[in-house]
Design an enzyme around this catalytic site. Sequence first.
Site, PDB file in Angstrom:
ATOM      1  N   LYS A 175     -87.321 -21.723   2.173  1.00  0.00           N
ATOM      2  CA  LYS A 175     -88.016 -21.470   3.415  1.00  0.00           C
ATOM      3  C   LYS A 175     -87.241 -22.112   4.555  1.00  0.00           C
ATOM      4  O   LYS A 175     -86.478 -23.030   4.270  1.00  0.00           O
ATOM      5  CB  LYS A 175     -89.445 -21.992   3.355  1.00  0.00           C
ATOM      6  CG  LYS A 175     -89.552 -23.532   3.344  1.00  0.00           C
ATOM      7  CD  LYS A 175     -90.970 -23.988   3.405  1.00  0.00           C
ATOM      8  CE  LYS A 175     -91.464 -24.125   4.808  1.00  0.00           C
ATOM      9  NZ  LYS A 175     -91.304 -25.467   5.392  1.00  0.00           N
ATOM     10  N   GLU A 243    -100.294 -34.893   7.234  1.00  0.00           N
ATOM     11  CA  GLU A 243     -99.170 -35.823   7.096  1.00  0.00           C
ATOM     12  C   GLU A 243     -99.289 -36.925   8.129  1.00  0.00           C
ATOM     13  O   GLU A 243     -99.830 -36.691   9.216  1.00  0.00           O
ATOM     14  CB  GLU A 243     -97.849 -35.084   7.292  1.00  0.00           C
ATOM     15  CG  GLU A 243     -97.617 -34.027   6.232  1.00  0.00           C
ATOM     16  CD  GLU A 243     -96.268 -33.357   6.412  1.00  0.00           C
ATOM     17  OE1 GLU A 243     -95.278 -33.930   5.942  1.00  0.00           O
ATOM     18  OE2 GLU A 243     -96.215 -32.294   7.032  1.00  0.00           O
ATOM     19  N   ASP A 263     -94.187 -23.599   9.689  1.00  0.00           N
ATOM     20  CA  ASP A 263     -93.652 -24.597   8.762  1.00  0.00           C
ATOM     21  C   ASP A 263     -94.579 -24.824   7.568  1.00  0.00           C
ATOM     22  O   ASP A 263     -94.110 -25.053   6.457  1.00  0.00           O
ATOM     23  CB  ASP A 263     -93.437 -25.916   9.523  1.00  0.00           C
ATOM     24  CG  ASP A 263     -92.742 -26.973   8.676  1.00  0.00           C
ATOM     25  OD1 ASP A 263     -91.831 -26.606   7.922  1.00  0.00           O
ATOM     26  OD2 ASP A 263     -93.108 -28.164   8.778  1.00  0.00           O
ATOM     27  N   HIS A 268     -96.881 -22.447   3.033  1.00  0.00           N
ATOM     28  CA  HIS A 268     -97.470 -23.146   1.895  1.00  0.00           C
ATOM     29  C   HIS A 268     -98.986 -22.905   1.751  1.00  0.00           C
ATOM     30  O   HIS A 268     -99.468 -22.607   0.668  1.00  0.00           O
ATOM     31  CB  HIS A 268     -97.267 -24.661   2.021  1.00  0.00           C
ATOM     32  CG  HIS A 268     -95.837 -25.086   2.100  1.00  0.00           C
ATOM     33  ND1 HIS A 268     -94.865 -24.628   1.247  1.00  0.00           N
ATOM     34  CD2 HIS A 268     -95.210 -25.966   2.924  1.00  0.00           C
ATOM     35  CE1 HIS A 268     -93.705 -25.205   1.546  1.00  0.00           C
ATOM     36  NE2 HIS A 268     -93.897 -26.013   2.562  1.00  0.00           N
ATOM     37  N   LYS A 365     -99.019 -33.014  11.700  1.00  0.00           N
ATOM     38  CA  LYS A 365     -98.210 -34.231  11.594  1.00  0.00           C
ATOM     39  C   LYS A 365     -98.959 -35.364  12.286  1.00  0.00           C
ATOM     40  O   LYS A 365     -99.781 -35.124  13.183  1.00  0.00           O
ATOM     41  CB  LYS A 365     -96.875 -34.039  12.329  1.00  0.00           C
ATOM     42  CG  LYS A 365     -96.059 -32.844  11.854  1.00  0.00           C
ATOM     43  CD  LYS A 365     -95.293 -33.152  10.604  1.00  0.00           C
ATOM     44  CE  LYS A 365     -94.382 -31.990  10.200  1.00  0.00           C
ATOM     45  NZ  LYS A 365     -93.941 -32.079   8.816  1.00  0.00           N
TER      46      LYS A 365
HETATM   47  C1  BG6 Z   1     -91.943 -28.823   4.095  1.00  0.00           C
HETATM   48  C2  BG6 Z   1     -92.076 -28.851   5.580  1.00  0.00           C
HETATM   49  O1  BG6 Z   1     -91.878 -27.507   3.627  1.00  0.00           O
HETATM   50  O2  BG6 Z   1     -93.076 -29.480   3.507  1.00  0.00           O
HETATM   51  C3  BG6 Z   1     -92.206 -30.267   6.095  1.00  0.00           C
HETATM   52  O3  BG6 Z   1     -90.938 -28.225   6.170  1.00  0.00           O
HETATM   53  C4  BG6 Z   1     -93.323 -30.981   5.390  1.00  0.00           C
HETATM   54  O4  BG6 Z   1     -92.425 -30.285   7.502  1.00  0.00           O
HETATM   55  C5  BG6 Z   1     -93.208 -30.836   3.878  1.00  0.00           C
HETATM   56  O5  BG6 Z   1     -93.268 -32.348   5.756  1.00  0.00           O
HETATM   57  C6  BG6 Z   1     -94.435 -31.385   3.199  1.00  0.00           C
HETATM   58  O6  BG6 Z   1     -94.248 -31.359   1.824  1.00  0.00           O
HETATM   59  P1  BG6 Z   1     -95.042 -32.350   0.886  1.00  0.00           P
HETATM   60  O7  BG6 Z   1     -94.640 -31.946  -0.482  1.00  0.00           O
HETATM   61  O8  BG6 Z   1     -94.636 -33.734   1.270  1.00  0.00           O
HETATM   62  O9  BG6 Z   1     -96.511 -32.124   1.189  1.00  0.00           O
END
Ligand code: BG6
Length: 515
Positions: A175, A243, A263, A268, A365
């Site tokens: 991605k 996050e 993103d 996701h 974030k």
């Molecule tokens: C990534 C994003 O795909 O996933 C990031 O580009 C994000 O911005 C990350 O921080 C989060 O992944 P995880 O596994 O830490 O939840």
Amino acid sequence: MNARHANPDPCILVIFGASGDLTHRKLIPALYELSRGNGGRARLPERLAILGVSRTPMSDDQFRDKLRGSAKAHAAGFDEASWSAFARCIHYHAGDAASPESYPALADRLARLGAEHRLAMPTGGANLLFYLSVSPNLYVPIIGSLGESGLIAEGKRWCSIDPSATPWQRIIVEKPFGTDLGSAQSLNMALGRVFEEDAIYRIDHYLGKELVQNILVMRFANSIFEPIWNRSSIDHVQVTAAETLGVGSRAANFYDTAGAMRDMVQSHLLEVLALVAIEPPSVFDADASHREKIKLFNSARSIEPASAHESAVFGRYARGKPDEPAYVEEAGVDPARRTETYCAMRVEFDNWRWAGVPFYLRSGKRLAKKLTEVVVQFRRPPVNLFREVDGVGEMGANRLIINIAPTEGLELHVLGKVPGAGLRIDAANLNLDYIDRFGGEKVEAYGPLILDAMRGDRSLYKHRDQIEGTWRICQPLLESATLRERIEDYATGSWGPRGAEALLARDGRAWHNPA
Ligand code: BG6
């Protein structure tokens, strides 16, 4: 044999973008973890070569040295002996992967590596798994150059007398997969000109997370959930990926032109939602589950760009502590773009199972907690039997929480009688912690996903129509000028902008914000 049960095939994994962050922080540490046996039964093929490709000139040993530091820093566990054993399969090739002129030398190197690691197939060279871990603007030039290089002979494989004796060529695409519906369609076309659909692996590391994979097992290996898994019993569903970190140095090269919607939500969260909402696939394989996901995304109620602000909210973080700049103060941010670091949206599906049940998605974030979860909120009982008992009043309702990260498990909120005289009712949790119950070490999702590609299993990867389906859902939000104009600042450490609370409050609901 079903690809899920096959062993990963011997192959050369060619990583384009060998000096990049993803290779160092995720890919190599994940593969090294598997080589140490962290993945339990998930093991690397016995014969494997990894070839990193980037423009900087470097020897194999110099490359291994750099990766050693990365593995030490990012893998779960490190020891010199297992690293040296693993590092023997790592090699480096300097070249510009986007330029067709680089490919004769690359093909030559691949042939030599195939011989050195005894990887050549009876009819032809080694199986080749390409990994696009480069900046997205290089995807199409690299795919085109691969096409011209003569390395991709997948079509010939199916015409050969024994396809299993003929090498395969597959490609993993990272991605972001496009920046909107149109660009995702163009990328799909570029891939389709060179690779068969079943040789294309569009990766989403969320689909490799244990508890995400467990959603289908929970729903379809148990018989107690499915009868209530519909509009009669479920009030709504929430999917959250919160996050605590800010965007930092990623703002300049990527984030400011992407934002939280692209993103996290398109890529996701809609995929996690799909596992909660799809119909049972007819069999447990890639094609059947892709079909159900595509059907689901196609049943999403369309949102008009003109009224998109009624179904979504954008926010961006304000200044926090002295070392926590506001998003608009991060290096490389153009405040006029009004890029969102938080996005919440409401999606509905016009199908028999889910008509009238909203799905709320949010990601941001610098929020209060690092947390990924799905909350399935059930309806209240049709009648409150205890309504006239002193002190009982309005009761809550059952809720199932699928904890994806940082804890992994299931929590079922049930109402119970508080022990003692009289009748007091309170909510209590039935808790299943996966690591406590099943043991095992947490494994970086990339490792098992790469193994799936080596065994030809696309179940945890995305079909082209699936990606286009999620872009179709998000496109009106991306086109809404009002949504962007109304972007709200939110406090660092909060649960996001007030508008997101209002989005649910309008429906008489509230976000699940764990303390
Ligand atoms: C990534 C994003 O795909 O996933 C990031 O580009 C994000 O911005 C990350 O921080 C989060 O992944 P995880 O596994 O830490 O939840």
